[in-house]
Motif scaffolding. Structure first.
Motif, PDB file in Angstrom:
ATOM      1  N   LYS A 145       0.839  -1.199   0.000  1.00  0.00           N
ATOM      2  CA  LYS A 145       0.000   0.000   0.000  1.00  0.00           C
ATOM      3  C   LYS A 145       0.877   1.253   0.000  1.00  0.00           C
ATOM      4  CE  LYS A 145      -4.367  -1.437   2.110  1.00  0.00           C
ATOM      5  NZ  LYS A 145      -5.062  -1.592   0.812  1.00  0.00           N
ATOM      6  N   HIS A 146       0.428   2.270  -0.701  1.00  0.00           N
ATOM      7  CA  HIS A 146       1.160   3.538  -0.739  1.00  0.00           C
ATOM      8  C   HIS A 146       1.010   4.289   0.566  1.00  0.00           C
ATOM      9  CE1 HIS A 146       2.589   3.957  -4.945  1.00  0.00           C
ATOM     10  NE2 HIS A 146       1.748   2.952  -5.101  1.00  0.00           N
ATOM     11  N   LEU A 147       2.108   4.932   0.986  1.00  0.00           N
ATOM     12  CA  LEU A 147       2.101   5.648   2.256  1.00  0.00           C
ATOM     13  C   LEU A 147       1.561   7.066   2.117  1.00  0.00           C
ATOM     14  CD1 LEU A 147       5.558   4.461   3.594  1.00  0.00           C
ATOM     15  CD2 LEU A 147       3.304   3.578   4.174  1.00  0.00           C
ATOM     16  N   GLU A 148       1.092   7.396   0.935  1.00  0.00           N
ATOM     17  CA  GLU A 148       0.471   8.717   0.757  1.00  0.00           C
ATOM     18  C   GLU A 148      -1.042   8.571   0.675  1.00  0.00           C
ATOM     19  OE1 GLU A 148       2.345   9.784  -3.067  1.00  0.00           O
ATOM     20  OE2 GLU A 148       3.396   7.981  -2.454  1.00  0.00           O
ATOM     21  N   GLY A 149      -1.534   7.354   0.893  1.00  0.00           N
ATOM     22  CA  GLY A 149      -2.966   7.122   0.760  1.00  0.00           C
ATOM     23  C   GLY A 149      -3.733   7.466   2.025  1.00  0.00           C
ATOM     24  N   ASN A 150      -4.946   6.929   2.144  1.00  0.00           N
ATOM     25  CA  ASN A 150      -5.803   7.243   3.279  1.00  0.00           C
ATOM     26  C   ASN A 150      -5.916   6.099   4.275  1.00  0.00           C
ATOM     27  OD1 ASN A 150      -6.487   9.841   2.298  1.00  0.00           O
ATOM     28  ND2 ASN A 150      -7.873   8.859   0.841  1.00  0.00           N
ATOM     29  N   GLU A 151      -5.129   5.032   4.075  1.00  0.00           N
ATOM     30  CA  GLU A 151      -5.183   3.899   4.993  1.00  0.00           C
ATOM     31  C   GLU A 151      -3.950   3.830   5.878  1.00  0.00           C
ATOM     32  OE1 GLU A 151      -7.156   0.246   3.069  1.00  0.00           O
ATOM     33  OE2 GLU A 151      -6.259   1.348   1.410  1.00  0.00           O
ATOM     34  N   ILE A 152      -2.813   4.250   5.342  1.00  0.00           N
ATOM     35  CA  ILE A 152      -1.578   4.267   6.121  1.00  0.00           C
ATOM     36  C   ILE A 152      -0.680   5.380   5.591  1.00  0.00           C
ATOM     37  CG2 ILE A 152      -0.579   2.441   4.629  1.00  0.00           C
ATOM     38  CD1 ILE A 152       0.904   1.485   7.243  1.00  0.00           C
ATOM     39  N   TRP A 153      -0.147   6.168   6.532  1.00  0.00           N
ATOM     40  CA  TRP A 153       0.705   7.278   6.118  1.00  0.00           C
ATOM     41  C   TRP A 153       1.590   7.705   7.286  1.00  0.00           C
ATOM     42  CZ3 TRP A 153      -4.460   7.693   7.293  1.00  0.00           C
ATOM     43  CH2 TRP A 153      -4.840   8.628   8.251  1.00  0.00           C
ATOM     44  N   VAL A 154       2.567   8.581   6.991  1.00  0.00           N
ATOM     45  CA  VAL A 154       3.489   9.069   8.013  1.00  0.00           C
ATOM     46  C   VAL A 154       3.441  10.590   8.029  1.00  0.00           C
ATOM     47  CG1 VAL A 154       5.868   9.073   8.849  1.00  0.00           C
ATOM     48  CG2 VAL A 154       4.993   7.087   7.600  1.00  0.00           C
ATOM     49  N   GLU A 155       3.360  11.159   9.231  1.00  0.00           N
ATOM     50  CA  GLU A 155       3.352  12.605   9.367  1.00  0.00           C
ATOM     51  C   GLU A 155       4.587  13.088  10.113  1.00  0.00           C
ATOM     52  OE1 GLU A 155      -0.222  14.140  11.083  1.00  0.00           O
ATOM     53  OE2 GLU A 155      -1.516  13.252   9.537  1.00  0.00           O
ATOM     54  N   ASP A 156       4.972  14.329   9.829  1.00  0.00           N
ATOM     55  CA  ASP A 156       6.056  14.977  10.556  1.00  0.00           C
ATOM     56  C   ASP A 156       5.432  15.950  11.563  1.00  0.00           C
ATOM     57  OD1 ASP A 156       8.257  16.256  11.501  1.00  0.00           O
ATOM     58  OD2 ASP A 156       9.037  16.861   9.549  1.00  0.00           O
ATOM     59  N   HIS A 157       5.540  15.626  12.827  1.00  0.00           N
ATOM     60  CA  HIS A 157       4.994  16.497  13.870  1.00  0.00           C
ATOM     61  C   HIS A 157       6.071  17.376  14.482  1.00  0.00           C
ATOM     62  CE1 HIS A 157       0.952  14.285  14.754  1.00  0.00           C
ATOM     63  NE2 HIS A 157       1.234  14.302  13.483  1.00  0.00           N
ATOM     64  N   LYS A 158       7.157  17.508  13.795  1.00  0.00           N
ATOM     65  CA  LYS A 158       8.287  18.336  14.244  1.00  0.00           C
ATOM     66  C   LYS A 158       8.879  17.836  15.559  1.00  0.00           C
ATOM     67  CE  LYS A 158       7.493  21.204  10.833  1.00  0.00           C
ATOM     68  NZ  LYS A 158       8.280  21.059   9.600  1.00  0.00           N
ATOM     69  N   ILE A 159       8.727  16.554  15.792  1.00  0.00           N
ATOM     70  CA  ILE A 159       9.402  15.975  16.950  1.00  0.00           C
ATOM     71  C   ILE A 159      10.837  15.677  16.521  1.00  0.00           C
ATOM     72  CG2 ILE A 159       9.490  14.009  18.536  1.00  0.00           C
ATOM     73  CD1 ILE A 159       6.414  13.714  17.992  1.00  0.00           C
ATOM     74  N   ARG A 160      11.791  16.203  17.249  1.00  0.00           N
ATOM     75  CA  ARG A 160      13.189  15.989  16.897  1.00  0.00           C
ATOM     76  C   ARG A 160      13.948  15.470  18.109  1.00  0.00           C
ATOM     77  NH1 ARG A 160      11.258  16.620  12.723  1.00  0.00           N
ATOM     78  NH2 ARG A 160      11.686  18.114  11.062  1.00  0.00           N
ATOM     79  N   TYR A 161      14.717  14.412  17.890  1.00  0.00           N
ATOM     80  CA  TYR A 161      15.571  13.908  18.954  1.00  0.00           C
ATOM     81  C   TYR A 161      17.014  14.293  18.651  1.00  0.00           C
ATOM     82  CZ  TYR A 161      11.504  10.977  19.965  1.00  0.00           C
ATOM     83  OH  TYR A 161      10.238  10.531  20.252  1.00  0.00           O
ATOM     84  N   GLY A 162      17.719  14.761  19.657  1.00  0.00           N
ATOM     85  CA  GLY A 162      19.129  15.092  19.479  1.00  0.00           C
ATOM     86  C   GLY A 162      19.955  13.822  19.377  1.00  0.00           C
ATOM     87  N   ASP A 163      21.183  13.967  18.885  1.00  0.00           N
ATOM     88  CA  ASP A 163      22.054  12.800  18.753  1.00  0.00           C
ATOM     89  C   ASP A 163      22.307  12.120  20.092  1.00  0.00           C
ATOM     90  OD1 ASP A 163      22.302  12.750  16.053  1.00  0.00           O
ATOM     91  OD2 ASP A 163      24.231  13.784  15.981  1.00  0.00           O
ATOM     92  N   ASP A 164      22.261  12.899  21.175  1.00  0.00           N
ATOM     93  CA  ASP A 164      22.500  12.313  22.499  1.00  0.00           C
ATOM     94  C   ASP A 164      21.282  11.559  23.015  1.00  0.00           C
ATOM     95  OD1 ASP A 164      21.157  14.748  22.599  1.00  0.00           O
ATOM     96  OD2 ASP A 164      21.795  15.151  24.645  1.00  0.00           O
ATOM     97  N   GLU A 165      20.138  11.700  22.328  1.00  0.00           N
ATOM     98  CA  GLU A 165      18.924  10.976  22.746  1.00  0.00           C
ATOM     99  C   GLU A 165      18.699   9.717  21.919  1.00  0.00           C
ATOM    100  OE1 GLU A 165      15.490  13.877  23.709  1.00  0.00           O
ATOM    101  OE2 GLU A 165      16.700  14.901  22.206  1.00  0.00           O
ATOM    102  N   ILE A 166      19.513   9.562  20.868  1.00  0.00           N
ATOM    103  CA  ILE A 166      19.370   8.425  19.963  1.00  0.00           C
ATOM    104  C   ILE A 166      20.551   7.484  20.131  1.00  0.00           C
ATOM    105  CG2 ILE A 166      19.379   7.722  17.539  1.00  0.00           C
ATOM    106  CD1 ILE A 166      17.943  10.347  16.890  1.00  0.00           C
ATOM    107  N   ALA A 167      20.268   6.180  20.160  1.00  0.00           N
ATOM    108  CA  ALA A 167      21.340   5.190  20.239  1.00  0.00           C
ATOM    109  C   ALA A 167      21.310   4.321  18.987  1.00  0.00           C
ATOM    110  CB  ALA A 167      21.167   4.331  21.482  1.00  0.00           C
ATOM    111  N   ALA A 168      22.498   3.854  18.588  1.00  0.00           N
ATOM    112  CA  ALA A 168      22.598   2.911  17.469  1.00  0.00           C
ATOM    113  C   ALA A 168      23.152   1.610  18.014  1.00  0.00           C
ATOM    114  CB  ALA A 168      23.514   3.470  16.381  1.00  0.00           C
ATOM    115  N   SER A 169      22.658   0.485  17.497  1.00  0.00           N
ATOM    116  CA  SER A 169      23.163  -0.800  17.970  1.00  0.00           C
ATOM    117  C   SER A 169      23.011  -1.821  16.847  1.00  0.00           C
ATOM    118  CB  SER A 169      22.382  -1.250  19.209  1.00  0.00           C
ATOM    119  OG  SER A 169      21.117  -1.748  18.829  1.00  0.00           O
TER     120      SER A 169
END
Length: 201
Positions: A145-169
């Motif tokens: 399914k396309h993510l620009e449709g009306n069943e599933i999509w992603v929004e940007d709510h301007k939530i930003r995490y700093g590099d010190d709040e994100i971990a990679a593993s």
DNA sequence: GAGACGATCAGCT
DNA sequence: GCTGATCGTCTCT
């Protein structure tokens, strides 16, 4: 607000996996709208990644979805009972994908609680790829399914995490991928309740 | 057509 | 920490 299709065409799937933290994933099933903040992801680097279903250019009925142009869902059944949800990225014939491993419930909490049969106060309600997909009501029907449709999509709510709040593993559950199993391509928000267990930050 | 197994979870010890 | 649940997909015959 809703992410544009160009966003998913980025060729750098590892950077995209990290950037997706903080974005909000929505589903609408019938009249039920639910959404959650993405707090854990993993990158799957196309044909060069031994952990990917598309490693070595494998094209099968199942993986065909990953070869499509970025901006659609790739959903498949794992261990016979869990639906895992991925965002297909990059250009056509570049089978890159980002696995969504954890979401923080944001919209339709009561619906999510009913689907998961547990209170939202329990982190396990949406931690781990199988749980996150079930919380949002995602199953095989969402595949391709396309993510620009009306069943599933992603929004940007301007939530930003700093590099010190994100971990990679290293990624989870892919020991068979040999040397690629150690690549730090799993990203998560440190200390977030809805991040799956292994190596919690 | 059959056999093996997986990008896992929850419940119990 | 250990383990059963459960089935689509892939590979080989």
């Amino acid at each position: 607000m809703k992410l544009k299709s160009e966003y998913y065409l980025n060729e750098d799937v590892v950077a995209l996996a990290k950037d997706l933290l903080g974005k909000v994933l929505y589903t609408k099933i019938g009249d039920e709208i639910t959404a959650g903040i993405i707090v854990e992801t993993e990158a799957y680097f196309g044909v060069k990644d031994k952990a990917s279903h598309a490693y070595g250019g494998r094209r099968t009925n199942r993986t065909e979805t990953m070869y499509a142009k970025g901006g659609i869902a790739y959903v498949y059944l794992c261990y016979g009972m869990h639906h895992l949800f991925n965002i297909v990225t990059a250009a056509e014939n570049e089978p890159h994908a980002v696995l969504i491993r954890g979401i923080e419930p944001l919209v339709g909490i009561d619906i999510i609680e009913a689907r998961r049969k547990m209170p939202v106060t329990k982190g396990a309600i949406a931690a781990g790829p199988g749980s996150a997909a079930k919380a949002l009501g995602i199953d095989k029907g969402f595949n391709a399914k396309h993510l620009e449709g009306n069943e599933i999509w992603v929004e940007d709510h301007k939530i930003r995490y700093g590099d010190d709040e994100i971990a990679a593993s290293p990624r989870v559950g892919i020991a068979y991928a040999q040397e690629h199993a150690l690549l730090p391509w799993r990203f998560f928000v440190k200390g977030n309740k809805y991040v799956s267990k292994p190596n919690k930050g």
